[in-house]
Design a protein around this motif. Structure first.
Motif, mmCIF file in Angstrom:
data_model
loop_
_atom_site.group_PDB
_atom_site.id
_atom_site.type_symbol
_atom_site.label_atom_id
_atom_site.label_comp_id
_atom_site.label_asym_id
_atom_site.label_seq_id
_atom_site.Cartn_x
_atom_site.Cartn_y
_atom_site.Cartn_z
ATOM 1 N N THR A 253 0.833 -1.198 0.000
ATOM 2 C CA THR A 253 0.000 0.000 0.000
ATOM 3 C C THR A 253 0.870 1.251 0.000
ATOM 4 N N ARG A 256 -2.889 4.894 2.387
ATOM 5 C CA ARG A 256 -4.054 4.314 3.050
ATOM 6 C C ARG A 256 -4.767 5.419 3.823
ATOM 7 N N ASN A 278 -5.764 2.821 -0.885
ATOM 8 C CA ASN A 278 -6.825 2.279 -0.033
ATOM 9 C C ASN A 278 -7.635 3.430 0.540
#
Length: 476
Positions: A253, A256, A278
């Motif tokens: 990721t 996020r 995300n």
């Protein structure tokens, strides 16, 4: 400590304290070295003069030993500019009026839970080890402009700001950090400025800001980050500005912001994000997102937003939903539909709904997918109802011509109405309405098979048209 024990440089600092006079040891007149224990004695119990404001304003000094002010109270201004510290200052739990370490070089800083009644200025500082400010309470601003921190090999975060409280702004444009920054649970009453910052911690968290609360904006234009930026659960009522930012964390990721509440999120004009984006369960009033910045994988489950800018054709927005690694998410299509309707683009909204039905079709069993293909081909799942009339007209023309060239025999010649190939074909195609032709004539041979096809096609088209009308009415 007696004044007689002091070196000439320390004597200058001691005499200047009571009046707050600046002492610049770079003028070449004295030795640059000042012992930390001398400064400690001065700050905690230095001489005062009536009607004067005491302060330590020291420039260009080489400070030896550990400056230990743990849990002490320093009620004067403290400024060490362009100084070099041999050891990590230890001031955890101390209470200070104002602390300025601008342009100084330090092996680190241990200042957990300190209280600063004014501002804390670390502008242009160079830290060779971790800086620990966790739990600090700063009544003014925290300045980290162009500061350089490196703690990649220490096993500890390079900059700990977790649980910190800043009653003004956190100013860190041009900040350079090798290692992790922790801002989880922090509260900044003003804005956070990370413009032109360079953060590097490849393969790990570069910025951990879970549950961060900001009173205004987070400015991070031209930010360069190698590692994961974790903004889970943050509260930013203003703007999270990542204009022209470079975010990279290959194989993991990159950004996020799940469960976050953000007024505006800007992701524009930068290179394509490397890693995963995300935004699950985030609530964003305005999502300013350029499709070119989206990575190959996104997670958008339950993301809600009111405005989606800039206005882009459907073809450029749909890949955002198709890349969602969470799988088919009807909520994502509904959000995109609502965004288009919010600006009055109903045509684009219908196309998003059609794409939603097609994506949903891939999750069905084989017979569900087959029926879905029929609805798509005939009426576009109700979003293209005129297509069904086209099919009906085509089948009507075929049937009319075929039965005109080969009229079926009447079942009861004396009672049958005059044969009309057009209305006979209509009787076969339309399952509810009757014109008296179908019951009076019985096709034979290949014409009988054509009649079966027309009856079956009529039922399919009528069902799909009804489903499309029902869907349209429910949308209204």
């Amino acid at each position: 400590m007696e004044i007689n024990d002091l070196t000439p440089a320390e004597q200058r600092v001691w005499r200047a304290f009571a009046t707050g006079t600046v002492v610049d040891l770079r003028d070449g007149g004295t030795e640059l070295t000042v012992r930390a224990r001398v400064l400690r004695a001065l700050l905690l119990n230095g001489p005062r003069e009536p009607d004067e404001i005491a302060a330590v304003k020291l420039e260009g000094a080489h400070i030896t030993g550990v400056l230990d002010l743990r849990y002490g109270t320093v009620d004067c201004v403290v400024r060490f500019s362009d100084c070099r510290f041999d050891s990590v200052p230890s001031i955890s739990g101390a209470q200070l009026s104002y602390l300025n370490l601008s342009r100084s070089e330090l092996p680190g800083l241990s200042a957990a839970r300190i209280r600063v009644d004014g501002s804390l200025r670390l502008t242009d500082c160079r830290f060779g080890g971790p800086v620990h400010l966790g739990g600090a309470q700063i009544s003014g601003a925290l300045f980290l402009e162009r500061a350089r921190l490196s703690a990649a090999d220490s096993g500890h975060p390079a900059l700990r700001l977790n649980q910190i409280t800043v009653e003004d702004d956190l100013c860190a444009p041009g900040l350079s950090v090798e290692g992790e920054i922790r801002l989880d649970g922090a509260r900044v009453a003003g804005s956070i400025d990370l413009e032109d910052a360079e953060l590097s911690n490849p393969g790990a968290d570069v910025l951990d800001s879970e549950s961060l609360e900001v009173g205004a904006n987070v400015q991070a234009r031209r930010l360069r980050a190698e590692g994961r930026i974790d903004l889970r659960g943050v509260r930013i009522p203003g703007r999270l500005d990542l204009l022209r930012a470079t975010l990279s964390n290959p194989g993991n990721t990159a950004l996020r912001a799940s469960s976050a509440v953000i007024g505006e999120l800007w992701l524009r004009e930068g290179p394509r994000m490397t890693g995963r984006l995300n935004l699950r369960r985030a609530q964003i009033e305005q999502l300013d997102l350029e499709p070119e910045m989206l990575p190959d994988e996104v997670r958008l489950l339950d993301l809600t937003y009111t405005f989606l800018t800039p206005h882009e054709p459907v073809e450029r927005r749909l890949p955002m939903l198709e890349r969602d690694s969470s799988g088919y998410d009807p909520h994502g299509y509904e959000q995109l539909t609502a965004a288009y309707r919010h600006i009055g683009d109903d045509h684009a909204a219908r196309r998003v709904q059609l794409a939603k039905q097609r994506r949903h079709r891939t999750t069905l069993s084989w017979y569900g997918r087959l029926w879905g293909h029929v609805q798509d081909a005939t009426v576009g799942y109700g979003f293209r109802p005129l297509r069904a009339f086209g099919w009906l007209l085509s089948l009507l023309a075929v049937g009319s011509i075929a039965f005109a060239l080969n009229p079926p025999p009447a079942l009861k010649p004396d009672e049958a109405p005059d044969f009309n190939p057009v209305f006979f074909a209509l009787d076969l195609l339309i399952p509810v309405i009757t014109f008296g032709q179908e019951t009076a004539y019985a096709p034979e041979g290949w014409a009988q098979w054509l009649a079966y096809v027309l009856v079956l096609a009529g039922w399919v088209l009528a069902t799909t048209v009804l489903a499309g009308v029902t869907r349209t009415v429910s949308r209204q």
